[in-house]
Design a protein around this motif. Structure first.
Motif, PDB file in Angstrom:
ATOM      1  N   HIS A   1       0.981  -1.115   0.170  1.00  0.00           N
ATOM      2  CA  HIS A   1      -0.189  -0.108  -0.021  1.00  0.00           C
ATOM      3  C   HIS A   1       0.875   1.154   0.199  1.00  0.00           C
ATOM      4  O   HIS A   1       0.522   2.038  -0.827  1.00  0.00           O
ATOM      5  N   LEU A   2       1.722   1.115   0.810  1.00  0.00           N
ATOM      6  CA  LEU A   2       2.826   2.533   1.015  1.00  0.00           C
ATOM      7  C   LEU A   2       3.479   2.772  -0.477  1.00  0.00           C
ATOM      8  O   LEU A   2       3.704   3.745  -0.799  1.00  0.00           O
ATOM      9  N   ASP A   3       3.847   1.616  -0.948  1.00  0.00           N
ATOM     10  CA  ASP A   3       4.682   1.710  -2.115  1.00  0.00           C
ATOM     11  C   ASP A   3       3.919   2.247  -3.378  1.00  0.00           C
ATOM     12  O   ASP A   3       4.484   2.924  -4.128  1.00  0.00           O
ATOM     13  N   ARG A   4       2.706   1.687  -3.398  1.00  0.00           N
ATOM     14  CA  ARG A   4       1.735   2.349  -4.520  1.00  0.00           C
ATOM     15  C   ARG A   4       1.639   3.737  -4.536  1.00  0.00           C
ATOM     16  O   ARG A   4       1.627   4.409  -5.500  1.00  0.00           O
ATOM     17  N   HIS A   5       1.622   4.469  -3.374  1.00  0.00           N
ATOM     18  CA  HIS A   5       1.143   5.695  -2.996  1.00  0.00           C
ATOM     19  C   HIS A   5       2.240   6.789  -2.725  1.00  0.00           C
ATOM     20  O   HIS A   5       2.462   8.035  -3.104  1.00  0.00           O
ATOM     21  N   ASN A   6       3.522   6.182  -2.271  1.00  0.00           N
ATOM     22  CA  ASN A   6       4.629   6.940  -2.195  1.00  0.00           C
ATOM     23  C   ASN A   6       5.910   6.021  -2.875  1.00  0.00           C
ATOM     24  O   ASN A   6       6.583   5.181  -2.193  1.00  0.00           O
ATOM     25  N   PRO A   7       6.210   6.689  -3.917  1.00  0.00           N
ATOM     26  CA  PRO A   7       7.466   5.791  -4.912  1.00  0.00           C
ATOM     27  C   PRO A   7       8.836   5.498  -3.997  1.00  0.00           C
ATOM     28  O   PRO A   7       9.049   6.610  -2.989  1.00  0.00           O
ATOM     29  N   VAL A   8       9.350   4.779  -4.355  1.00  0.00           N
ATOM     30  CA  VAL A   8      10.614   4.176  -3.305  1.00  0.00           C
ATOM     31  C   VAL A   8      11.458   3.802  -4.306  1.00  0.00           C
ATOM     32  O   VAL A   8      11.320   2.907  -5.029  1.00  0.00           O
ATOM     33  N   ARG A   9      12.776   3.990  -3.891  1.00  0.00           N
ATOM     34  CA  ARG A   9      13.854   3.456  -4.622  1.00  0.00           C
ATOM     35  C   ARG A   9      14.539   2.552  -3.438  1.00  0.00           C
ATOM     36  O   ARG A   9      15.185   3.094  -2.424  1.00  0.00           O
TER      37      ARG A   9
END
Length: 302
Positions: A33-41
């Motif tokens: 859920h977090l990765d869908r809404h806050n892009p992460v490398r």
């Protein structure tokens, strides 16, 4: 081997995160859920399996910089390798506040960060409550008094009204102590972080209502199989000073215990003295400080 991480790595990422930050437990669904809404490398470092993870996440107002190494693999230079890789990612991005989080009980990590230009910007505390040991007797008179004043307490599962909840949360959210400038909670963020979050738990989330006005809230998320996390408690200024925050938390505690949960967790900034006092009266146990660090090296993007 250091490599980019992928969604298939969520079990390994969650294992490392929850080993290092058990007080901030995240499920596989939380990460997705977090990765869908806050892009992460994100990157993994493997030694016969993943043993360390690094991530640079765009949180909108700031970048979140995270490096974590399993305790049994510390002291081998793995953190330095991941840090250097993540720093190269950061240098390629547009300038923005960059924050990291370290435990006060981990002096090596604090020293590592200080040598690289990070400085403390906020201090907070994780707290936990044993629900079975909670004694409601000292608070019974509080709820009776508030009900006599016209307040009613409702589980959000019984009174699910996002159109009423959003403006209440939007106003009280601005009062939460933070290191940066307070920004209004957008409707999209309200949905993502609260009512549509996969861990949101309506049954143990409560609102206080008087004469049709929603005056206060306490919003709760699931935390693993047997725990809950009190994510936000707030009361409108006109209704403060009456004990509403305490009464709302007691409602959540009693409902959580009735449903069979074992613990309730929460976090507060060190400067949030009123809420820390409420939690102390309720019996929450405060853990060592967690420190927000900000990267101050001005030459990073020059």
């Amino acid at each position: 081997m250091l490599r980019p991480a992928h969604p298939a790595d969520y079990p390994a990422i969650a294992r490392i995160h929850n080993t290092l930050w058990p007080e901030h437990f995240r499920s596989l669904e939380d990460f997705a859920h977090l990765d869908r809404h806050n892009p992460v490398r994100r990157f993994l470092l493997e030694l016969d399996g993943p043993v360390a993870v690094a991530g640079l996440r765009d949180r909108g107002a700031f970048y979140e910089f995270e490096v974590g190494v399993l305790p049994e693999f510390e002291g081998r230079g793995l953190g330095r390798e991941l840090y250097a890789r993540l720093l190269r990612e950061l240098e390629a991005l547009p300038p923005k506040r960059t924050l990291a989080f370290v435990k006060e009980s981990h002096p090596y990590a604090l020293a590592f960060a200080a040598r690289r230009g990070w400085r403390e910007s906020l201090r907070g505390y994780h707290q936990h409550l044993d629900l079975a040991a909670f004694d409601p007797a000292p608070f019974e008179g509080l709820r009776r008094r508030l009900e006599a004043e016209g307040y009613a307490f409702h589980s959000y599962a019984v009174l699910p009204d996002p159109e009423r909840l959003y403006p209440l949360l939007r106003q009280t959210y601005l009062d939460v102590p933070r290191s940066g400038e307070a920004e209004p909670l957008s409707l999209e963020e309200f949905r993502r972080r609260f009512v549509l979050h996969p861990a949101f738990h309506p049954q143990t989330s409560f609102v206080a209502v008087r004469e049709g006005e929603w005056a206060g809230l306490s919003l709760v998320r699931r935390r693993g199989e047997s725990g809950l996390h009190s994510a936000m408690t707030g009361v409108l200024p006109a209704h403060r000073g009456r004990g509403l925050a305490t009464a709302l938390k007691v409602c959540s505690i009693l409902e959580a215990r009735r449903l069979g949960f074992a613990e309730l967790h929460t976090n507060n900034a060190a400067g949030n003295a009123p809420m820390l006092a409420v939690n102390a009266r309720l019996g929450f146990v405060r853990e060592p400080a967690q420190i927000e660090l900000e990267l101050t090296k001005e030459s990073l993007w020059t």
